[in-house]
Design a protein around this motif. Sequence first.
Motif, PDB file in Angstrom:
ATOM      1  N   THR A   1     -44.196  22.549 -76.747  1.00  0.00           N
ATOM      2  CA  THR A   1     -44.182  23.348 -75.523  1.00  0.00           C
ATOM      3  C   THR A   1     -43.269  22.691 -74.506  1.00  0.00           C
ATOM      4  OG1 THR A   1     -46.099  22.170 -74.599  1.00  0.00           O
ATOM      5  CG2 THR A   1     -46.544  24.165 -75.880  1.00  0.00           C
TER       6      THR A   1
ATOM      7  N   VAL B   1     -42.670  28.149 -75.718  1.00  0.00           N
ATOM      8  CA  VAL B   1     -43.467  27.571 -76.806  1.00  0.00           C
ATOM      9  C   VAL B   1     -42.727  27.778 -78.120  1.00  0.00           C
ATOM     10  CG1 VAL B   1     -45.693  27.529 -77.991  1.00  0.00           C
ATOM     11  CG2 VAL B   1     -45.593  28.099 -75.541  1.00  0.00           C
TER      12      VAL B   1
ATOM     13  N   LEU C   1     -53.339  25.367 -75.273  1.00  0.00           N
ATOM     14  CA  LEU C   1     -52.345  26.120 -74.509  1.00  0.00           C
ATOM     15  C   LEU C   1     -52.895  26.544 -73.149  1.00  0.00           C
ATOM     16  CD1 LEU C   1     -50.953  28.274 -77.445  1.00  0.00           C
ATOM     17  CD2 LEU C   1     -49.811  26.351 -76.335  1.00  0.00           C
TER      18      LEU C   1
ATOM     19  N   ALA D   1     -52.637  32.347 -73.605  1.00  0.00           N
ATOM     20  CA  ALA D   1     -52.917  31.315 -74.600  1.00  0.00           C
ATOM     21  C   ALA D   1     -53.634  31.868 -75.821  1.00  0.00           C
ATOM     22  CB  ALA D   1     -53.738  30.192 -73.963  1.00  0.00           C
TER      23      ALA D   1
END
Length: 677
Positions: free
Chosen positions: A33, A47, A160, A168
């Motif tokens: 990330t 990402v 995330l 996420a």
Amino acid sequence: MTAELVRGQNHPLSQVRLEVRVSAGRPVVAGATLSDEQGRVRGVEWVAHPGAPTLPGLEVSKQAAADHRLAFDLDALPGTVHRVSVLLALPTGVGPARFGAVAAPFVAVTGLDGSEVASYTITGLDAESAVVALELYRRQGAWKVRAVGQGYAGGLAELLTDQGLPEARRLADSIDEAVAQGLARSVSVPPPRTPDADRSRQAAASAPGPDQPYAGPQGASGTVPPLQTPSPSPYDTPGGQGATVPQPGYQGGGPAPTDPPAVAQPAAPSTGPVDYSHPGRQTSAPPPPPPTAPPAPPGQPARPVAGDATGWSMEERLYNQVWGMFEDLARTAAAYRSAVDFADSRMEQELDRALSDPRSRIGGQGDAAREAARAKHADLVDQARAALDRDLSQLTAESDVVEPALPAAYARWDNPVWHGYRVPMEIPMAVRLGDLRLPESEELSIPMLVRLPLERGLWIDSGRAASADALADPDELRRLAMDTAVANAARLLAVYPAGEFTAHVIDPAGSAASSLAPLVRSGVLDGPPAAGATGVADVLARLTQRVDLVQMAVRAGAADSLPPGLDTAEQLLIVNDFPHGFDDRAVTQLRYLADEGPAVGVHLMLVADREDAAGFGPLLDPLWRALLRLTPVPDDHLADPWVGHAWTYEPALVPPGSQVLQQVLSQVAAARRPWNR
């Protein structure tokens, strides 16, 4: 020179074009990330994952794999990116669902030529299924790498979310879908040999101990991958870079290190692991509560009692109590060092303030300021030392009570419990491989207990570099290394029930005859030490074939199909004077046993000098990382991942002149005879 990092440690990067190499032993998902100056991931476009493996300046793998190479060009990253986090996650619905059930992943930052810049073994994970392994970050115009090791029990979605990504959960689901599609085209990974629920002895959740940290200490070993796919693994040979050597038991070449696994149908579902437990064993009822210490006089510390930790048996209580002592010693030493560092920093600040005015640098005012700063420093250090001495005194008192109460598997060779030794009926939870101490506690040592069955092999370092200047004679050091290997092998033979542990020895030149004499005379070995090229090839062929057969039986769920004559006992292979007398095939077989063996009951104990093996180049690096490095003389090469202390390891040797080793081995040999008929 490679920097071997512990959690939280950083290291400068002198290159901007790098690779991050991951070795996990079983398929894991790798990703990365990008985050801004506030550490926030701005969107899914920041990402990189198997479904979208390429971003400006970086590229990750397209599917789950046991080994990954992630490419980075830090200069090509957008200017708003200040941090790159490398993520690892276990595939959903495939194999174990937590990192605590698999070997610790190993990550290394390398140059494009393969030279390691920094490495980190991610230890201490338990219920987590996703982890931030490393982060590359800008600091004052330069790039650095930091070992993070932050795990998340909620998997990628929780990871995330913690990085500030609103989508996420949706992104985590898309990653799982992409990984599932990739796994459908690859060979599935077989289950572990024995799940936790089938072990004959279970402890409560164990605290971080030295058998985990020794994976990545200063100059020590790496991780042991568990069962992998049966396809050949790529090994670099002395003959050329990138050449492939088939794993023992298989024919043909393998893919290049960066290639995905070969296309194959998924393995048949396993109906259960191979059951090595004794059919007559019964699980006893929980024992009574642990003993409690009598009340201490007012103002006095509590009197220690052996076995006052939690557990279902006295053995488990003592195990947990020993690791509690280890944690207490690590904690009190860390507090002392932190207090001394604070005192030093405070004294420097006070001296800087007092002497910043030129008028106070000379004369009585400056002298008074210096004396006051030093007095405060001495007072703070004395207070810290008093607290440390108090804690050490309590731990010493506890050690004096616990040490005599330890069972044979946990006890030193000079403990009287060995004189009443009887071959056990059950496998213990752990075995003692030495002692640990810190510079602040020279008089106090903590038993180094390693869980059974061993999760990795052992490397007894016979090199002079391992012992600094402790011994000037390299021949004497090699003899001590072999004596250490024999003492540890004898302990392993002694703590297993009759017929459940078998030892083999490879001594190509016959140079360890004197050290091996106790094992040979007692008759506990499977056969005489193998010597010469023929003997070496025969032992390695039999053990690699055993690994292959048990692996196939585990995958197919057909434990009953094993050959009738196959020895299902745990196997230990002691190898002396490696790599002298070993050709390329033998080296490859040893690497195969180190990687694949522990999961199916084959363990490697290597007696070798790493510097002496430097002629093989990087070919043997994975082998050293796969083994737990021990030394035949006290050495501070072991580090824990909790506070990062460098622990001094002391080997568990038999006292000079003692006959206890021969007595114990004679009983082990007598108990083995009915099983060998």
